[in-house]
Design an enzyme around this catalytic site. Sequence first.
Site, PDB file in Angstrom:
ATOM      1  N   HIS A 252      13.578  15.503  74.559  1.00 16.03           N
ATOM      2  CA  HIS A 252      14.030  15.448  73.163  1.00 16.03           C
ATOM      3  C   HIS A 252      13.534  16.635  72.342  1.00 16.03           C
ATOM      4  O   HIS A 252      12.389  17.046  72.431  1.00 16.03           O
ATOM      5  CB  HIS A 252      13.711  14.114  72.495  1.00 16.03           C
ATOM      6  CG  HIS A 252      12.248  13.807  72.339  1.00 16.03           C
ATOM      7  ND1 HIS A 252      11.498  14.252  71.278  1.00 16.03           N
ATOM      8  CD2 HIS A 252      11.406  13.075  73.109  1.00 16.03           C
ATOM      9  CE1 HIS A 252      10.267  13.812  71.387  1.00 16.03           C
ATOM     10  NE2 HIS A 252      10.172  13.099  72.491  1.00 16.03           N
TER      11      HIS A 252
ATOM     12  N   ASP B 257       5.031  16.893  73.395  1.00 14.67           N
ATOM     13  CA  ASP B 257       5.978  15.823  73.025  1.00 14.67           C
ATOM     14  C   ASP B 257       7.005  16.362  72.039  1.00 14.67           C
ATOM     15  O   ASP B 257       6.801  16.298  70.833  1.00 14.67           O
ATOM     16  CB  ASP B 257       5.200  14.650  72.432  1.00 14.67           C
ATOM     17  CG  ASP B 257       6.061  13.446  72.148  1.00 14.67           C
ATOM     18  OD1 ASP B 257       7.207  13.391  72.636  1.00 14.67           O
ATOM     19  OD2 ASP B 257       5.589  12.543  71.434  1.00 14.67           O
TER      20      ASP B 257
ATOM     21  N   GLU C 114      14.526  11.423  68.944  1.00 17.10           N
ATOM     22  CA  GLU C 114      13.883  10.379  69.746  1.00 17.10           C
ATOM     23  C   GLU C 114      12.776   9.695  68.955  1.00 17.10           C
ATOM     24  O   GLU C 114      12.593   8.487  69.028  1.00 17.10           O
ATOM     25  CB  GLU C 114      13.291  10.986  71.038  1.00 17.10           C
ATOM     26  CG  GLU C 114      12.800   9.945  72.048  1.00 17.10           C
ATOM     27  CD  GLU C 114      11.333   9.534  71.871  1.00 17.10           C
ATOM     28  OE1 GLU C 114      10.928   8.549  72.482  1.00 17.10           O
ATOM     29  OE2 GLU C 114      10.585  10.187  71.101  1.00 17.10           O
ATOM     30  N   GLU C 115      12.037  10.493  68.189  1.00 20.13           N
ATOM     31  CA  GLU C 115      10.800   9.975  67.591  1.00 20.13           C
ATOM     32  C   GLU C 115      11.027   8.890  66.544  1.00 20.13           C
ATOM     33  O   GLU C 115      10.290   7.917  66.486  1.00 20.13           O
ATOM     34  CB  GLU C 115       9.991  11.127  66.963  1.00 20.13           C
ATOM     35  CG  GLU C 115       9.461  12.138  67.975  1.00 20.13           C
ATOM     36  CD  GLU C 115       8.382  11.551  68.899  1.00 20.13           C
ATOM     37  OE1 GLU C 115       8.086  10.360  68.820  1.00 20.13           O
ATOM     38  OE2 GLU C 115       7.857  12.321  69.724  1.00 20.13           O
TER      39      GLU C 115
ATOM     40  N   ASP D  38       9.515  13.199  79.313  1.00 23.05           N
ATOM     41  CA  ASP D  38       8.975  12.966  77.964  1.00 23.05           C
ATOM     42  C   ASP D  38       7.588  12.338  78.037  1.00 23.05           C
ATOM     43  O   ASP D  38       7.277  11.392  77.319  1.00 23.05           O
ATOM     44  CB  ASP D  38       9.953  12.077  77.161  1.00 23.05           C
ATOM     45  CG  ASP D  38       9.478  11.876  75.715  1.00 23.05           C
ATOM     46  OD1 ASP D  38       8.646  12.677  75.244  1.00 23.05           O
ATOM     47  OD2 ASP D  38       9.926  10.904  75.086  1.00 23.05           O
TER      48      ASP D  38
ATOM     49  N   HIS E  82       1.386  13.097  69.071  1.00 26.88           N
ATOM     50  CA  HIS E  82       1.666  12.852  67.636  1.00 26.88           C
ATOM     51  C   HIS E  82       0.563  13.345  66.703  1.00 26.88           C
ATOM     52  O   HIS E  82       0.486  12.907  65.563  1.00 26.88           O
ATOM     53  CB  HIS E  82       1.915  11.362  67.371  1.00 26.88           C
ATOM     54  CG  HIS E  82       3.094  10.792  68.102  1.00 26.88           C
ATOM     55  ND1 HIS E  82       3.473   9.486  67.976  1.00 26.88           N
ATOM     56  CD2 HIS E  82       3.977  11.349  68.954  1.00 26.88           C
ATOM     57  CE1 HIS E  82       4.545   9.256  68.726  1.00 26.88           C
ATOM     58  NE2 HIS E  82       4.860  10.382  69.339  1.00 26.88           N
TER      59      HIS E  82
END
Lengths: 473, 473
Positions: free
Chosen positions: A285, A297, A331-332, A359, A429
């Site tokens: 993504h 990520d 995606e997130e 991912d 994140h």
Amino acid sequence: MKRLLSLLFISSMFLTANSQEASSKEDSLQLRKIYDYALLEGKSYDWLDHLSNNIGGRLSGSLNAQKAVDYTKAELEKLGLDKVWLQPVMVPKWTRGGREYSYLETAPGETRNLNITALGGSVSTPEGGTKAQVIEVQGLEELAELGREKIAGKIVFYNRPMRPELIHTFEAYGGCVDQRYSGAEEAAKYGAVGVIVRSLSLKQDDYPHTGSMSYGDTPVSKRIPAAAISTNDADYVSGMLKISPDLKLYFKLNSEQHEDVLSYNVIGEITGSEYPDEIMVVGGHLDSWDLGDGSHDDGAGVVQSMEVLRLFKEMGYQPKRTIRVVLFMNEENGLRGGNEYAKVAHEKGENHIFALESDSGGFTPRGFSFDADEAQFAQIRSWQSLFKPYLIHYFELGGSGADIGPLKEGDMVLAGLRPDSQRYFDHHHAATDTFEHVNKRELELGAATMTSLIYLVDKYGIKQINTQSQQKF
Amino acid sequence: MKRLLSLLFISSMFLTANSQEASSKEDSLQLRKIYDYALLEGKSYDWLDHLSNNIGGRLSGSLNAQKAVDYTKAELEKLGLDKVWLQPVMVPKWTRGGREYSYLETAPGETRNLNITALGGSVSTPEGGTKAQVIEVQGLEELAELGREKIAGKIVFYNRPMRPELIHTFEAYGGCVDQRYSGAEEAAKYGAVGVIVRSLSLKQDDYPHTGSMSYGDTPVSKRIPAAAISTNDADYVSGMLKISPDLKLYFKLNSEQHEDVLSYNVIGEITGSEYPDEIMVVGGHLDSWDLGDGSHDDGAGVVQSMEVLRLFKEMGYQPKRTIRVVLFMNEENGLRGGNEYAKVAHEKGENHIFALESDSGGFTPRGFSFDADEAQFAQIRSWQSLFKPYLIHYFELGGSGADIGPLKEGDMVLAGLRPDSQRYFDHHHAATDTFEHVNKRELELGAATMTSLIYLVDKYGIKQINTQSQQKF
């Protein structure tokens, strides 16, 4: 006659054995070639450098996300693929706003700052911030037990840590993420004024980790702000509350949810020479959170997926089936890209036989998990020994990837690359998800491992055994 | 009668199967307990923090090496082992001296600095440094081909890089290390005045990597200074030489070889309850190079080895055989500690059945390599499935560790922990071998993996099959 048949049978066995042997040898050589190209002539690391350092964090609906769309499309166009296109998709646009701020009031007039970050999708605090007593809970269950009397008017502090003894760190993450995702929705039911979550990390440090959350069907007027604090600060607040349960915590968020905006999945394809209608997807993504530059990520998954197609072109390998790279948007915080890709594919009646997502970070690859029928899995496991020279050992049934999930239908097999997961949640994140934490070789080994699997699926296809269940869909 | 015997035979098979099953279940639970303790209550990371950050690089014969001896002895004494002692050993003492310096003279009066480090054991340059034309070679073979005419009076620049396509990075290292180890000895034979080696790293960066070298039997007066430059600088020098083959390189080293000094192996032991004379060694090396703090090489191996004994004590597990932790001194530039330990063990007639070394970095463990007889290896492989839940998959015949090598005798089995090797040479012998590059979980998983293997060797022993070959020794 019987004797002749026996002879024929035996010689056909020999032929089969010989051709299997030859085939296995050919496959071994092909995998070696793929790894050689990836490690000697790889481009994934340079692409990631650009995505991470020249563009940076790529939150859905942001300028950076659009830059990433433009950049990856342009790079795919340089590869000489058969098709490259953008697939429009409306995505949510959430912005963090100005600097977030939090402190614990340790005594009248005395405060200690906390490292805080709004959860993605959180409403802002009121203009002057939110200040209230804190009540620590170990999860949603304890929240419900405490009930409105203990919760109303307070800030709920979810502090159940990830379990360090779990070897698969994604399992430890899965055991805690409900606090982040549903914590605010649940706490609001009992009259809480805000939510603070212990960062989902296995590392003790000062970095808060954001991530998606949902208010469910909570009306807008009843939504309460939600944020994560660092693991060190979570321990600090917890320790202070044990001494002084009445301490107040202040936090100020400046986030805002805007109208949806137009964005894109980026798609490129090498059309199959024999079975162009059998489509294999490889993807990651393109969007990321905004605190770091999204290198693990999922910048890693994006560039590894692009690399799969580039390696085939570089090697002059013409696939029999169609290989499509899909760089999913959002995606997130929405999965709009994954859902849109699946919707269009189904509308067009496209026949996707296989999809592979990367991912889980750009770390040393260990193998794959597969969402497959037992017989299909047996077929796939027969390839496992080919990967042994590359220290790829993990072939298990299990999840694949969020973006490709909606695509699953009938006989289709989904797969997820499974890299070493020990460091992943240190960065996930957080502001530390940055380029310097990705190792070039590890990234390249992942790309080679993905390419090798796609090569085998292209060559042997995927067992179509499940047509009855396909009719159920 | 025959029938009865058959029945007896069958029932004994059942008994065996049942007891094997029970044993395997007990072992599974024991391994889970070991990993739990290591990940939840581990001490290796704190020990490494002290070794790396409070002490630092621990070159043999240095004050820091002595501090490391004192610290680890004191920590072992806290564990309630049956014995802790120091084993004296004389070690070489080589010092780097003041700041090293190098440049390439790109034009008259114009220079560009190079990142350089003396190889361990190198003589100093003359007071005013060494300045000469540079001749690049791809190895010792090319040096010999060029001969005295091309070499005399010049600085030889060994620039054969490690091969990125090799999955096992130690293999890539092994394919290049002769340049560093023997480069000066060989170049001196052809009248070279100095040696520069491309750093043994798979990463392109600015850090030079030191490491051991030997002058062989070159007389002291004929020894020439030898240093490593960073991979970036190696590419730079090589590129410049292609344009201007006559460019001169300057370097200044300030190193000195002193008299041998007294140092120690640090040893602790839990004496076996049933077979105290069967000794299992677990170890790493306490000394390190001086540029970083030696966290991966081999602080990690030291604290993991200490942790093996600590975990047994914490778990209240009393081994049947004797477990000895040996923290070897002087692996890097002399192997005096390993040789001394073996010498004393042989003199005393001690029966070492097994030795395990961790000296490949503190990264995620993948398994072990074993120096064992085929039958012994078959026995060990029968344990492999117990490790699957911990993603330990690599059980192969191969090397073990430098320090335990001299101990090998007869039926003894040697083993080396094999962590993920992709990042190892990024840090190896360089200023970046520091604490922040070790991940707590990865370090702890290594300690748990080592402890699990030692547990199994303790429980089942090692097959003694080789007594004929023992007589040959």
